[in-house]
Scaffold this active site. Sequence first.
Site, short mmCIF file in Angstrom:
data_model
loop_
_atom_site.label_atom_id
_atom_site.label_comp_id
_atom_site.label_asym_id
_atom_site.label_seq_id
_atom_site.Cartn_x
_atom_site.Cartn_y
_atom_site.Cartn_z
CB ALA A 34 -0.92 0.00 1.21
NE ARG A 47 -24.16 -9.63 21.30
CZ ARG A 47 -25.10 -9.56 20.34
NH1 ARG A 47 -26.22 -8.91 20.56
NH2 ARG A 47 -24.91 -10.16 19.18
CE LYS A 107 -25.28 -9.73 1.25
NZ LYS A 107 -24.74 -11.04 1.45
CD GLU A 131 -13.91 -6.60 -5.89
OE1 GLU A 131 -14.80 -7.38 -6.27
OE2 GLU A 131 -13.33 -5.83 -6.66
CB ILE A 138 -14.91 -13.56 -7.30
CG1 ILE A 138 -15.22 -15.01 -6.93
CG2 ILE A 138 -14.55 -13.42 -8.78
CD1 ILE A 138 -16.41 -15.59 -7.69
N GLY A 189 -25.05 -22.99 9.59
CA GLY A 189 -24.95 -21.53 9.74
C GLY A 189 -24.77 -20.81 8.43
CD GLU A 192 -27.31 -13.03 3.96
OE1 GLU A 192 -27.43 -12.16 4.83
OE2 GLU A 192 -26.36 -13.06 3.16
CG ASP A 203 -27.41 -12.53 -0.97
OD1 ASP A 203 -26.91 -11.67 -0.23
OD2 ASP A 203 -26.74 -13.30 -1.68
CE LYS A 207 -24.10 -11.60 -2.57
NZ LYS A 207 -24.18 -13.03 -2.22
N1 HSE Z 1 -25.84 -15.29 1.83
C1 HSE Z 1 -24.80 -14.93 0.94
C2 HSE Z 1 -24.51 -16.08 0.02
C3 HSE Z 1 -23.58 -14.52 1.71
O1 HSE Z 1 -24.91 -17.21 0.34
O2 HSE Z 1 -23.92 -15.90 -1.03
C4 HSE Z 1 -22.53 -13.85 0.88
O3 HSE Z 1 -22.97 -12.67 0.31
#
Ligand code: HSE
Length: 430
Positions: A34, A47, A107, A131, A138, A189, A192, A203, A207
């Site tokens: 940098a 928290r 996003k 990004e 990516i 996990g 979202e 989602d 994007k």
């Molecule tokens: N929920 C999103 C996905 C997380 O599964 O691509 C990453 O943006």
Amino acid sequence: MNDPLRVAIAGLGTVGVGVIKILEKHKDLIAERAGREIIISSVSARRKNQERGVDLSSYRWVDNAADLAGLADVDIVIELIGGEDGIAYELCQNSLKNYKSLVTANKALLAHHGAELANLAQDSNVALRFEAAVAGGIPIIKAIGEGLAANELNLVYGIINGTTNYMLSQMEATGKSYDQILEETDALGYLEADPALDLDGIDAAHKLAILSSVAFGTKTDFDNIYIEGIRHIKTIDINYAKELGFRIKLLGISKYENGTLSQRVHPVMIDRNLAIAGVMDGFNAIVVDGDFIDRTFYQGRGAGEGPTASAVVADLIDIARGHKGPAFFIPADKLTVAKPISINQRHGAYYIRLNVSDLDLAITEITTVLNDAGICPDVMLQKASQDDDSFHVIMTIYEIQEMAIKDAVYRINELSSVIETPLSIRIESL
Ligand code: HSE
């Protein structure tokens, strides 16, 4: 060496913690690349006393993330709170207004307020970078905005939601039902906080809105994206797709032509031999078509601590190097408003699966509806259901208008022999 660049991090979830880990582990490497040190000045999260696996004691703790925008000793605010409105939006607006560069992975916020934030950044002559908001690790924003800057772009499409790609892959690999795989995905996990964002394609649409803007120089236009998720896809359709030489993927597809923009997110059947059809599990992939480069293909991890934090830090390094060009790669006031093209104008191929009781009656009834509509299926398979004594009728139809197929499916659904809402999936030859 130049003065250190001082950053503040809002949000210490997976990505925020990942950013701290990278900045600490690669401190010297980053400073070298940098041209100056990047140091964390302040952090904020909901928290304070929570075990995060990183030592925060050397960073100033700020209770209210919104206050980060006003700190004199902060050059860049990193917004990792999430959500299209509320505190994240307020923090981003105020940071830019206060002449602080902004790096965000948000996003939803960009899909809804991208053009406005780009204008604020331009007015304050600071950088806005995101990004990490699209396809995690990516570097697709940089690839489109810089690497392909010599090209006129007309088509961008890809697998831009890792969770649903994982689910579809698992349904195929294990033969388990959608509900079983959903439960397992949840246990890992991967979903979202609001699972609808993944499962209903929202989602991916966030994007896609960002990708369209970066690729075509248009204002983000989330509201005109046609969005359909994967909840209606059954494992049997994945199997039938295989038999027909296809694979089912949830794609975001954006096409720009003469000031018009078609943006859609929905499950598609695509040729199993395409490179993008082989992108499985949680991976993302994006295809960009440019007039001088032909097709380019990008693949990698679209989520998770490492890949997403890596994208955030790359943006920090970019800003540290002095790059503060326009967020969407053309001046914010030059972003255009494209004329949206409705999905109803699509002309293409379709896969239809019907569940019927009496097979002979069904074939007679279905044939009548199709004949009346002037539709001639290219393939028509009949299968005994594995679940009960009903049958599946599977059809593929090429070259048909969206409204014509919708109308025919509506009529077929009314037939006495059809016992379940027909399942339709668009076939794309991308
Ligand atoms: N929920 C999103 C996905 C997380 O599964 O691509 C990453 O943006």
